[in-house]
Design a protein around this motif. Sequence first.
Motif, mmCIF file in Angstrom:
data_model
loop_
_atom_site.group_PDB
_atom_site.id
_atom_site.type_symbol
_atom_site.label_atom_id
_atom_site.label_comp_id
_atom_site.label_asym_id
_atom_site.label_seq_id
_atom_site.Cartn_x
_atom_site.Cartn_y
_atom_site.Cartn_z
ATOM 1 N N ILE A 34 0.831 -1.208 0.000
ATOM 2 C CA ILE A 34 0.000 0.000 0.000
ATOM 3 C C ILE A 34 0.866 1.259 0.000
ATOM 4 O O ILE A 34 0.489 2.289 -0.545
ATOM 5 C CB ILE A 34 -0.983 -0.012 1.191
ATOM 6 N N GLY A 35 2.073 1.160 0.564
ATOM 7 C CA GLY A 35 2.967 2.312 0.585
ATOM 8 C C GLY A 35 3.401 2.770 -0.788
ATOM 9 O O GLY A 35 3.682 3.965 -0.995
ATOM 10 N N GLN A 36 3.411 1.850 -1.767
ATOM 11 C CA GLN A 36 3.825 2.232 -3.118
ATOM 12 C C GLN A 36 2.876 3.259 -3.734
ATOM 13 O O GLN A 36 3.233 3.955 -4.685
ATOM 14 C CB GLN A 36 3.906 0.990 -4.010
ATOM 15 N N PHE A 178 6.878 1.635 -8.993
ATOM 16 C CA PHE A 178 6.099 0.440 -8.679
ATOM 17 C C PHE A 178 6.896 -0.859 -8.799
ATOM 18 O O PHE A 178 6.355 -1.942 -8.530
ATOM 19 C CB PHE A 178 4.851 0.394 -9.559
ATOM 20 N N PHE A 179 8.162 -0.755 -9.175
ATOM 21 C CA PHE A 179 9.009 -1.948 -9.146
ATOM 22 C C PHE A 179 9.147 -2.485 -7.716
ATOM 23 O O PHE A 179 9.299 -3.695 -7.506
ATOM 24 C CB PHE A 179 10.392 -1.649 -9.729
ATOM 25 N N LEU A 180 9.131 -1.573 -6.732
ATOM 26 C CA LEU A 180 9.196 -2.013 -5.336
ATOM 27 C C LEU A 180 8.026 -2.927 -4.996
ATOM 28 O O LEU A 180 8.196 -3.952 -4.329
ATOM 29 C CB LEU A 180 9.194 -0.795 -4.406
ATOM 30 N N PHE A 184 7.899 -6.765 -3.437
ATOM 31 C CA PHE A 184 7.188 -7.088 -2.196
ATOM 32 C C PHE A 184 6.221 -8.251 -2.410
ATOM 33 O O PHE A 184 6.126 -9.153 -1.570
ATOM 34 C CB PHE A 184 6.403 -5.870 -1.697
ATOM 35 N N ALA A 185 5.480 -8.228 -3.528
ATOM 36 C CA ALA A 185 4.486 -9.270 -3.777
ATOM 37 C C ALA A 185 5.143 -10.639 -3.949
ATOM 38 O O ALA A 185 4.665 -11.643 -3.386
ATOM 39 C CB ALA A 185 3.661 -8.915 -5.020
ATOM 40 N N GLY A 186 6.233 -10.698 -4.694
ATOM 41 C CA GLY A 186 6.918 -11.977 -4.893
ATOM 42 C C GLY A 186 7.494 -12.532 -3.605
ATOM 43 O O GLY A 186 7.363 -13.733 -3.308
#
Length: 429
Positions: A34-36, A178-180, A184-186
């Motif tokens: 959510i921080g992204q 949004f690469f961050l 995070f998701a992976g």
Amino acid sequence: MSSGAGAPVHLGLRQNLAQFSLLVGVNALVGGMIGQERTVLPLLAGRVFHLHAVAAALTFIVAFGAVKATTNLLAGTLSDRVGRKPVLVAGWLIGVPVPLLLMWGPSWGWIIAANVLLGVNQGLTWSTTVIMKIDLVGPERRGLAMGLNEAAGYGAVAATALATGFIAAHGGLRPQPFFLGLAFAGLGLGLSTLCVRETRGHAGYEALHVSTSAEPRGGRSTKEVFLLTSFRERALSAASQAGLVNNLNDGLAWGILPIYFARQGLSVARIGVLAALYPAVWGFGQLATGALSDRLGRKKLIAAGMWIQAAAIGSIAATHSFGLWAAAAVVLGTGTAMVYPTLLATVGDVAHPAWRASSVGVYRFWRDAGFAIGALVAGGIADWLGLSAAIWAVAALTAASGFVVAARMYETHLAAARLPRPRPAAIRS
């Protein structure tokens, strides 16, 4: 009693430190998702998609809040019925496409779709990490456990908001920030699938060996738990309304304040600093306030925290310099830190272990409905009367919520109250 894997079950933070620490790390990744969006997305609405009406620009928060609130209900019920870990893994699977849609979505509708998926991701993953930590630690250190959980999540929100602000200032609003989120998701999916263990057995153990409240045979239906948590039980209902208002003003901070600061002439990097400062103080402050609620009690911290937030929000509208806004962000984060883990601990105090996960889901339904309600209310007022009027209106609602807590909630932490907990008729079998 043993867990499903055959291992003996023990309650306590020290006894479950390895698994608890892993869940803290997983929740930091949840917060990073959510921080992204915190710095970049409100600016993306105007500068890339040319949405200049505030209410229209905040549709992504409405979509996120409505879906997350509903998913919280589902997550709590499913966690009681099928277990915590399957719900956690499902949440991460649904979150994987979110950063890809934010990077490459060709229209605002794609951004809203990303936030629908993000709402499901946050509802499933954050709910289950909360429930699993409550399961592991037992009743004595519940405030500390919630402080650690929320500190990890909102510390990551702050760090990611700051990082994406600087990335956007140098590399553009997308795709680079949004690469961050993709990383995070992976990582969250991998850790949850391979390393996290089921904790439902710990709740069962507490229900048999620790809980002092009786339950009717056959347990409680989803409808009963919803009504208890929302309206009938004094402490649970007071916590639910305070959670709603707290996230209503967080929706203001997420959607309105970046636009407000931009119209006051701040750069993207400085907006990123303000967007990060508030959740940073909120996040890391919970390391102290969660444990403090185990010593001083829940009610005083919650009421005072709501009033401190109200004062901070009003001061943002009343001042016009970066330094004063930064100071207000620190105060706002402090007030939120007093409230956030303490509300979750209150729900854990009152709800019986047999239906606690469902009650947490109901509380989080009302709390995260505040995102959608806040975006609609604040956006409508901003378009009608201006951004400053919207900020003042949210400040007034936050102050009123503190008075509701003071009037309706009783002290729920037994050691702090030094008396047996009141047994409202609504909870008696």
